[in-house]
Design a protein around this motif. Structure first.
Motif, PDB file in Angstrom:
ATOM      1  N   GLY A  17     -22.036  -5.183  -5.742  1.00 33.74           N
ATOM      2  CA  GLY A  17     -20.603  -5.323  -6.047  1.00 33.74           C
ATOM      3  C   GLY A  17     -19.893  -6.042  -4.906  1.00 33.74           C
ATOM      4  O   GLY A  17     -20.182  -5.787  -3.739  1.00 33.74           O
ATOM      5  N   ARG A  79     -26.336  -8.069  -9.395  1.00 38.55           N
ATOM      6  CA  ARG A  79     -26.989  -6.782  -9.118  1.00 38.55           C
ATOM      7  C   ARG A  79     -28.497  -6.884  -9.340  1.00 38.55           C
ATOM      8  O   ARG A  79     -29.142  -5.887  -9.665  1.00 38.55           O
ATOM      9  N   ILE A 142     -16.919  -1.192  -0.620  1.00 42.86           N
ATOM     10  CA  ILE A 142     -15.673  -0.428  -0.591  1.00 42.86           C
ATOM     11  C   ILE A 142     -15.974   1.077  -0.551  1.00 42.86           C
ATOM     12  O   ILE A 142     -15.107   1.865  -0.215  1.00 42.86           O
ATOM     13  N   MET A 185     -12.985   4.352  -7.179  1.00 48.11           N
ATOM     14  CA  MET A 185     -14.432   4.119  -7.202  1.00 48.11           C
ATOM     15  C   MET A 185     -15.159   5.061  -6.241  1.00 48.11           C
ATOM     16  O   MET A 185     -14.568   5.577  -5.301  1.00 48.11           O
ATOM     17  N   GLY A 186     -16.435   5.186  -6.460  1.00 45.45           N
ATOM     18  CA  GLY A 186     -17.278   6.069  -5.656  1.00 45.45           C
ATOM     19  C   GLY A 186     -18.080   6.961  -6.579  1.00 45.45           C
ATOM     20  O   GLY A 186     -17.612   8.031  -6.963  1.00 45.45           O
ATOM     21  N   GLU A 238     -14.842   8.470  -9.058  1.00 43.27           N
ATOM     22  CA  GLU A 238     -15.451   8.276 -10.388  1.00 43.27           C
ATOM     23  C   GLU A 238     -16.659   9.188 -10.593  1.00 43.27           C
ATOM     24  O   GLU A 238     -17.025   9.511 -11.722  1.00 43.27           O
TER      25      GLU A 238
HETATM   26  O1  F6P Z   1     -19.653  -1.716  -5.087  1.00 44.00           O
HETATM   27  C1  F6P Z   1     -19.808  -0.360  -5.371  1.00 44.00           C
HETATM   28  C2  F6P Z   1     -18.933   0.006  -6.512  1.00 44.00           C
HETATM   29  O2  F6P Z   1     -17.669  -0.332  -6.139  1.00 44.00           O
HETATM   30  C3  F6P Z   1     -19.011   1.469  -6.959  1.00 44.00           C
HETATM   31  O3  F6P Z   1     -18.050   2.314  -6.422  1.00 44.00           O
HETATM   32  C4  F6P Z   1     -18.864   1.369  -8.449  1.00 44.00           C
HETATM   33  O4  F6P Z   1     -19.467   2.449  -9.066  1.00 44.00           O
HETATM   34  C5  F6P Z   1     -19.578   0.100  -8.731  1.00 44.00           C
HETATM   35  O5  F6P Z   1     -19.304  -0.735  -7.644  1.00 44.00           O
HETATM   36  C6  F6P Z   1     -19.223  -0.548 -10.046  1.00 44.00           C
HETATM   37  O6  F6P Z   1     -19.535  -1.895  -9.982  1.00 44.00           O
HETATM   38  P1  F6P Z   1     -20.125  -2.815 -11.133  1.00 44.00           P
HETATM   39  O7  F6P Z   1     -19.440  -2.473 -12.372  1.00 44.00           O
HETATM   40  O8  F6P Z   1     -19.875  -4.186 -10.618  1.00 44.00           O
HETATM   41  O9  F6P Z   1     -21.588  -2.532 -11.186  1.00 44.00           O
END
Ligand code: F6P
Length: 364
Positions: A17, A79, A142, A185-186, A238
């Motif tokens: 991310g 990813r 983050i 987020m987290g 989250e």
């Molecule tokens: O980069 C980590 C994060 O911000 C997490 O807190 C969150 O769960 C995740 O990215 C979601 O990212 P994506 O939808 O891009 O996979």
């Protein structure tokens, strides 16, 4: 004349991310590598995918100039995880992809690969170093959940965004005498929710590390209402989890969650409404937290980590991740953060700070 360097040519990629400060870090790495040591720099597009697909380009000063304050990453991200998740589960390894990465690395004539990323990226970096590649890791996210560094860049910017959102929710919650649950987020670690919750004066803060008791939250909100406070703000990571969910097996938890809204904030809002009868709303801040310009503090951290990575490159100190320890920038062996997550410790001083100012952490 440029200083002497063990590394003559290296690749750089950003994976996982994105976060504010990535471009500041890229600039830090590239400027120091180019200006001080005259190294050749190969930018790799879209994380490890760029190595698999050989999507690369040589970076010159015009490519890394004027990007200090820019959000996102000029290199793109993905990813793509050639070794599967962050576990060492051999079944998940895609050996074709790993071979493709090794092939591209050697075709490009790289002395080292600098990877900017979170837990998954640094773990992939470690696994590639076990496959014989020279790797240097740079921690970003983050979520602030990378083991081995005190802070990651991106966190401070996201914290400011989360705090501003909580500030703004106060007035609307008050106008309507509502409870508002805001989700930050987290997934696995609650750093952002804890810090933004304390900074924004959240009445309840829920972290993945502390399974919550909905009855304890209900008691706290009712007590607040009885004391004349007509509204409340609940800040939830989250990955917040209830005691009830913690007791369920994975399948039941998945089912319960799918039946109770798209994410934690909706589920918790519903549970609060059922428990207290108070009108409760949910807000999910989502990708807002990852976008836009980096804070001054993140720019400084990103630049410092980037230039420190170049000293490792120059000295041929591979297989390491640059890290912040206290007020010092140093580095740790890449095996240290491999497969781990830095959670909020249950005895972390800020949990008590929050409780001391009357915040419910969901457990009592
Ligand atoms: O980069 C980590 C994060 O911000 C997490 O807190 C969150 O769960 C995740 O990215 C979601 O990212 P994506 O939808 O891009 O996979």
């Amino acid at each position: 004349m440029a200083n002497l360097s063990v590394t003559k040519r290296f690749g750089i990629l950003t994976a996982g991310g994105d976060c504010p400060g990535l471009n500041a870090a890229i600039r830090g790495v590239c400027r120091a590598a180019y200006d001080r040591y005259g190294m050749e720099i190969v930018g790799i597009a879209n994380g490890f995918r760029g190595l698999i697909e050989n999507d690369t380009k040589v970076l010159k000063p015009e490519n890394f100039s004027g990007i200090l304050t820019l959000g996102g990453t000029i290199l793109g991200s993905s990813r793509e995880k050639p070794f599967g998740g962050t576990t060492s589960d051999k079944d998940e390894v895609d050996s074709d992809k790993v071979s493709a990465i090794k092939d591209t690395y050697s075709k490009l004539n790289l002395d080292c690969l600098v990877v900017l990323g979170g837990n998954g990226t640094n773990t992939t970096g470690y696994k590639l170093s076990c496959e014989g590649l020279n790797i240097i890791g740079l921690p970003k996210t983050i979520d602030n959940d990378i083991f081995g560094t005190d802070r990651t860049f991106g966190f401070h910017s996201a914290l400011a965004i989360g705090t501003e959102a909580i500030d703004r929710l106060h007035s609307t919650a008050q106008s309507h005498s509502r409870v508002i649950v805001i989700e930050l987020m987290g997934h696995k670690a609650g750093w952002l929710a804890l810090y933004a919750g304390v900074a924004g004066g959240g009445d309840v803060i829920l972290l993945p590390e502390i399974p919550y008791d909905i009855r304890a939250i209900g008691r706290h909100l009712v007590k607040r209402a009885k004391s004349g406070k007509t509204f409340s703000i609940v800040v939830a990571a989250e990955g917040a989890i209830s005691l009830k969910e913690a007791d369920m097996d994975k399948k039941d938890r998945k089912k319960y969650r799918s039946e109770n809204g798209p994410s934690a904030a909706y589920r918790i809002a519903r549970e609060i409404q059922d428990e207290t009868g108070m009108e409760t709303r949910a807000t999910v801040l989502g990708y807002m937290q990852r976008g836009g310009i980096p804070s001054a503090s993140d720019r400084v951290l990103a630049t410092s980590l980037g230039t420190a990575a170049v000293e490792l490159l120059a000295n041929g100190k591979y297989g390491r991740m640059v890290a912040l320890t206290g007020n010092d920038i140093g580095s740790i062996d890449l095996s240290v953060p491999e497969g781990k997550i830095k959670n909020v410790p249950l005895n972390y001083y800020m949990i008590d700070t929050a409780k001391a100012v009357g915040t419910c952490m969901g457990d009592e």
